[in-house]
Enzyme design. Sequence first.
Site, short mmCIF file in Angstrom:
data_model
loop_
_atom_site.label_atom_id
_atom_site.label_comp_id
_atom_site.label_asym_id
_atom_site.label_seq_id
_atom_site.Cartn_x
_atom_site.Cartn_y
_atom_site.Cartn_z
N SER A 31 38.95 35.00 42.18
CA SER A 31 39.92 33.92 41.91
C SER A 31 41.06 34.31 42.72
O SER A 31 41.53 35.27 42.73
CB SER A 31 40.41 34.24 40.31
OG SER A 31 39.16 34.10 39.50
N GLU A 65 46.90 35.77 42.87
CA GLU A 65 46.33 36.96 42.49
C GLU A 65 45.98 37.92 43.72
O GLU A 65 46.10 39.08 43.51
CB GLU A 65 45.07 36.82 41.63
CG GLU A 65 44.61 37.74 40.81
CD GLU A 65 43.55 37.50 39.79
OE1 GLU A 65 42.65 38.32 39.84
OE2 GLU A 65 43.54 36.35 39.23
N ARG A 85 47.14 40.95 34.95
CA ARG A 85 47.16 41.44 36.43
C ARG A 85 48.18 42.11 36.86
O ARG A 85 48.41 42.04 38.09
CB ARG A 85 46.78 40.07 37.08
CG ARG A 85 45.60 39.17 36.68
CD ARG A 85 44.37 39.96 36.64
NE ARG A 85 43.30 39.01 36.05
CZ ARG A 85 43.08 39.08 34.77
NH1 ARG A 85 43.63 39.91 34.01
NH2 ARG A 85 42.01 38.07 34.28
#
Length: 338
Positions: free
Chosen positions: A238, A334, A164
């Site tokens: 998420s 995130e 990520r």
Amino acid sequence: MLHIQENISLKPYNSFRIDVKAKFFAEIFSEDELRSLFQDELVKTQKLLVIGGGSNVLFTHDYDGLVIKISIKGIQSEVIDDKVMVTAGAGEVWNDFVNYCVEHRFAGVENLSLIPGTVGASPIQNIGAYGVELKDVFESCTAFEIKTGEIKTFAYHDCYFGYRESVFKGVLKGQYIITSVTFRLSAVPKINTSYGAIETELQNRGIVQPTISDVSAAVSHIRVSKLPDPSTIGNAGSFFKNPVIEKHEFAYIVAKHPDVVHYPTADGKIKLAAGWLIEQCGWKGKVVGQTGTWKNQALVLVNHGQATGAEVYHFSEQIIDSVKSTFGVTLEREVNIL
């Protein structure tokens, strides 16, 4: 024609549906409009925020600057033997792009079906799901350099992809605006059904030799069953990253929690399932005021109607503290917090 708007609500432009305002707002449909925008004297005095689908951001207050929404569209493809190069504008909706590839039998992104957001955000975040990451299919991207107004091409090795992560979230953060992305796909599919519940879903459908269309449909079904639709309930998918820890740290955790959900990584570390950790701490489906976790997936934080960004952020703080206290693991968000 390029137009800079003032005092614009950002509620339609973020998937959490947080009702905040931008001091200035501009929607961009071409690289030429980007150049024109940055020639405006007003822009030179403002702090900047670039968004695509607004699916990876949590606004905690009004934005005192210029929000630039990238809406550059268009998809082109070139087939060279078994290889397929597909270039998409940064403003293309990611799932529309995936559907285009599946319909044309271009293999490689089918496992990434139904991820929210736009194509331009995909390399920044190195999006991933069900055993595939953006970096696995990335060829290059073009980006507008804010300082010079020039368009630069970034190859794979320029992007420093991580979990990520990319150079656009690191040393080059805030310096470039991605305008298009080129993907290296294949006319000969290599079906990947090993991760998550894909194999089970295919078996339930009686599919023994799946096509990329079958995989895409299975992934989409799994995501819909677990995740809320941002068009009906505000969320950013998420909210936390799956934590990656060292083997000695994992040994300590598994001794106390033998059923901990985990996956080995390529570099010899262990990735834990953040959703499982959160659920074990009792947060799955919990509602606090106007926010909470989704009933089917503890990893997803939601806006039940009129939540503020500050409320969602505070709720996430409580989850982080709880997981840290129970497992000794610090969850990392995130979603970008603004």
